[in-house]
Motif scaffolding. Structure first.
Motif, PDB file in Angstrom:
ATOM      1  N   THR A  41      -2.386   6.077  -5.484  1.00 48.93           N
ATOM      2  CA  THR A  41      -3.505   6.716  -4.776  1.00 48.93           C
ATOM      3  C   THR A  41      -3.431   8.240  -4.928  1.00 48.93           C
ATOM      4  O   THR A  41      -4.458   8.920  -5.033  1.00 48.93           O
ATOM      5  CB  THR A  41      -3.488   6.314  -3.282  1.00 48.93           C
ATOM      6  OG1 THR A  41      -3.565   4.887  -3.219  1.00 48.93           O
ATOM      7  CG2 THR A  41      -4.662   6.909  -2.531  1.00 48.93           C
ATOM      8  N   LYS A  58       0.850  -1.197   0.000  1.00 50.65           N
ATOM      9  CA  LYS A  58       0.000   0.000   0.000  1.00 50.65           C
ATOM     10  C   LYS A  58       0.884   1.245   0.000  1.00 50.65           C
ATOM     11  O   LYS A  58       0.590   2.239  -0.671  1.00 50.65           O
ATOM     12  CB  LYS A  58      -0.862  -0.034   1.268  1.00 50.65           C
ATOM     13  CG  LYS A  58      -2.160   0.679   1.146  1.00 50.65           C
ATOM     14  CD  LYS A  58      -3.014   0.478   2.380  1.00 50.65           C
ATOM     15  CE  LYS A  58      -3.909   1.706   2.474  1.00 50.65           C
ATOM     16  NZ  LYS A  58      -4.580   1.845   3.739  1.00 50.65           N
ATOM     17  N   GLN A  59       1.983   1.162   0.745  1.00 56.98           N
ATOM     18  CA  GLN A  59       2.867   2.326   0.830  1.00 56.98           C
ATOM     19  C   GLN A  59       3.843   2.376  -0.354  1.00 56.98           C
ATOM     20  O   GLN A  59       3.964   3.395  -1.026  1.00 56.98           O
ATOM     21  CB  GLN A  59       3.657   2.275   2.142  1.00 56.98           C
ATOM     22  CG  GLN A  59       2.775   2.446   3.364  1.00 56.98           C
ATOM     23  CD  GLN A  59       3.574   2.448   4.650  1.00 56.98           C
ATOM     24  OE1 GLN A  59       4.454   1.627   4.846  1.00 56.98           O
ATOM     25  NE2 GLN A  59       3.253   3.370   5.536  1.00 56.98           N
ATOM     26  N   GLY A  67       1.464   1.550  -3.772  1.00 59.65           N
ATOM     27  CA  GLY A  67       0.106   2.096  -3.779  1.00 59.65           C
ATOM     28  C   GLY A  67       0.034   3.597  -3.570  1.00 59.65           C
ATOM     29  O   GLY A  67      -0.814   4.278  -4.156  1.00 59.65           O
ATOM     30  N   ALA A  68       0.935   4.130  -2.737  1.00 58.55           N
ATOM     31  CA  ALA A  68       0.790   5.541  -2.346  1.00 58.55           C
ATOM     32  C   ALA A  68       0.825   6.488  -3.551  1.00 58.55           C
ATOM     33  O   ALA A  68      -0.001   7.404  -3.654  1.00 58.55           O
ATOM     34  CB  ALA A  68       1.879   5.913  -1.342  1.00 58.55           C
ATOM     35  N   GLU A 125      -6.740   3.075  -4.918  1.00 58.91           N
ATOM     36  CA  GLU A 125      -6.117   2.211  -3.892  1.00 58.91           C
ATOM     37  C   GLU A 125      -6.131   0.755  -4.350  1.00 58.91           C
ATOM     38  O   GLU A 125      -5.131   0.046  -4.226  1.00 58.91           O
ATOM     39  CB  GLU A 125      -6.888   2.330  -2.566  1.00 58.91           C
ATOM     40  CG  GLU A 125      -6.485   3.554  -1.772  1.00 58.91           C
ATOM     41  CD  GLU A 125      -7.418   3.814  -0.585  1.00 58.91           C
ATOM     42  OE1 GLU A 125      -7.121   4.745   0.169  1.00 58.91           O
ATOM     43  OE2 GLU A 125      -8.441   3.114  -0.438  1.00 58.91           O
ATOM     44  N   ASN A 126      -7.265   0.337  -4.871  1.00 56.38           N
ATOM     45  CA  ASN A 126      -7.370  -1.058  -5.330  1.00 56.38           C
ATOM     46  C   ASN A 126      -6.567  -1.288  -6.595  1.00 56.38           C
ATOM     47  O   ASN A 126      -6.011  -2.366  -6.800  1.00 56.38           O
ATOM     48  CB  ASN A 126      -8.842  -1.442  -5.525  1.00 56.38           C
ATOM     49  CG  ASN A 126      -9.494  -1.764  -4.195  1.00 56.38           C
ATOM     50  OD1 ASN A 126      -9.302  -2.850  -3.656  1.00 56.38           O
ATOM     51  ND2 ASN A 126     -10.198  -0.803  -3.635  1.00 56.38           N
ATOM     52  N   LYS A 155     -10.657   7.539  -5.088  1.00 55.19           N
ATOM     53  CA  LYS A 155      -9.595   7.053  -4.198  1.00 55.19           C
ATOM     54  C   LYS A 155      -9.702   5.542  -3.987  1.00 55.19           C
ATOM     55  O   LYS A 155      -8.689   4.835  -4.014  1.00 55.19           O
ATOM     56  CB  LYS A 155      -9.664   7.806  -2.863  1.00 55.19           C
ATOM     57  CG  LYS A 155      -8.358   7.768  -2.139  1.00 55.19           C
ATOM     58  CD  LYS A 155      -8.285   8.766  -1.026  1.00 55.19           C
ATOM     59  CE  LYS A 155      -7.119   8.398  -0.122  1.00 55.19           C
ATOM     60  NZ  LYS A 155      -7.012   9.209   1.050  1.00 55.19           N
ATOM     61  N   CYS A 193      -9.374  -7.242  -6.013  1.00 56.73           N
ATOM     62  CA  CYS A 193      -9.006  -5.825  -6.173  1.00 56.73           C
ATOM     63  C   CYS A 193      -9.675  -5.227  -7.415  1.00 56.73           C
ATOM     64  O   CYS A 193     -10.179  -4.098  -7.374  1.00 56.73           O
ATOM     65  CB  CYS A 193      -7.492  -5.667  -6.314  1.00 56.73           C
ATOM     66  SG  CYS A 193      -6.596  -5.938  -4.804  1.00 56.73           S
TER      67      CYS A 193
END
Ligand code: GRG
Length: 301
Positions: free
Chosen positions: A188, A180-181, A184-185, A213-214, A209, A266
């Motif tokens: 996003t 995610k980080q 993904g960041a 994210e997905n 968003k 996702c």
């Protein structure tokens, strides 16, 4: 890969516009000729321009015109993304010799210049972001959002967890947070930036968003899967590297079958967000086409 005509035409048109913008503005932003060669080498090494294209597609989806300022914001994101890849490839990090089918920046220019090329691209990204003609409130929000996404609570934190976690087995939750980080960041951020530029209502911003994210998680899961299932020729870089280095990956932690299910989940979440956007009256075909990126070919299914 992508068959949706609306998306294909959009990608063709805006890849060319982005590349023209980069070709015109990058060389004039750098004063040292070797540094310039090294920075340009990676920016023009054949990247897909996925993040800027997603940002522009989200702006377009909310029926806002894409102008030169929007292109500059999108191009600045590509600079920042390129910095992250150059530093990620360094011997102290992933130690990769090949990226996009050609030698990595440090293999061609040496480590010192590769580090500086990354530093140059990171800082220039913010210079470009803050010199658009948007009003100061938009510029301030975009700057804060990009700094947060790329910095020590976003991409850099994810990279740190990745590097430090290499010698231990992460839990699934830790792996998800890392992805995610790390990957993904920035993806996003494309939704946050589009929301800021278009001044969309809060429901639209929320659904963009969720989509992003997905999309970001799907992108990393797909990359992990391709590393297991793909060939070096297909990928333009070394494959089966993650397993060889005992890296924490989706297939390593979840197994192949569950990883494919995770990918489908996702993409389904992305589609649900798009349906909600459609119900608010916008056309979702353009963003829907981007989801075709995650199709596995017959041998990989
Ligand atoms: C060095 C602070 C720092 C961060 C690096 C994003 C990242 C963080 C490392 C990349 C690790 C990696 C290969 C992840 C897989 C998914 C991914 C981000 C692939 C590269 O992005 P693409 O496919 O690249 O958009 P192109 O070449 O098309 O620009």
């Amino acid at each position: 890969m992508i068959k949706n005509k609306v998306t294909l035409n959009f990608i063709q048109k805006y890849t060319s516009i982005l590349n023209d913008f980069l070709k015109t503005n990058l060389p004039t932003s750098i004063t040292n000729s070797q540094l310039s060669a090294s920075m340009q080498y990676s920016v023009f090494a054949g990247g897909k321009r996925l993040r800027p294209l997603l940002l522009l597609a989200m702006v377009k989806t909310t029926e806002t015109k894409v102008d030169l300022n929007t292109i500059q914001v999108a191009a600045s994101l590509e600079l920042l993304h390129t910095y992250s890849l150059i530093h990620d490839d360094l011997p102290a990090m992933d130690n990769d010799d090949l990226r996009r089918g050609v030698p990595t920046n440090h293999k061609k220019y040496g480590e010192a210049l590769a580090i500086l090329a990354g530093d140059g691209l990171l800082t220039l990204a913010f210079e470009w972001l803050t010199t658009t003609k948007y009003n100061s409130q938009i510029i301030s929000q975009l700057t804060q959002s990009l700094a947060h996404a790329a910095g020590p609570a976003g991409m850099v934190a994810g990279q740190a967890s990745d590097v430090l976690g290499e010698k231990e087995q992460l839990t699934f939750e830790q792996l998800k947070q890392l992805h995610k980080q790390k990957t993904g960041a920035l993806i996003t951020y494309t939704a946050e930036a589009a929301g800021i530029i278009t001044n969309s209502n809060s429901e639209t911003q929320k659904d963009l968003k969720i989509f992003a994210e997905n999309f970001g998680l799907a992108f990393q899961i797909f990359d992990d899967l391709e590393d297991v299932l793909g060939t070096e020729k297909m990928m333009g870089k070394a494959v089966h590297k993650d397993a060889g280095e005992h890296k924490n990956t989706y297939p390593g932690i979840r197994g192949l079958t569950q990883t494919k299910r995770d990918l489908i989940q996702c993409v389904t979440n992305c589609q649900s967000a798009l349906i909600r956007l459609q119900n608010s009256g916008v056309s979702i075909e353009l963003l829907q086409g981007f989801l075709e990126y995650f199709q596995l070919n017959e041998e990989e299914k």
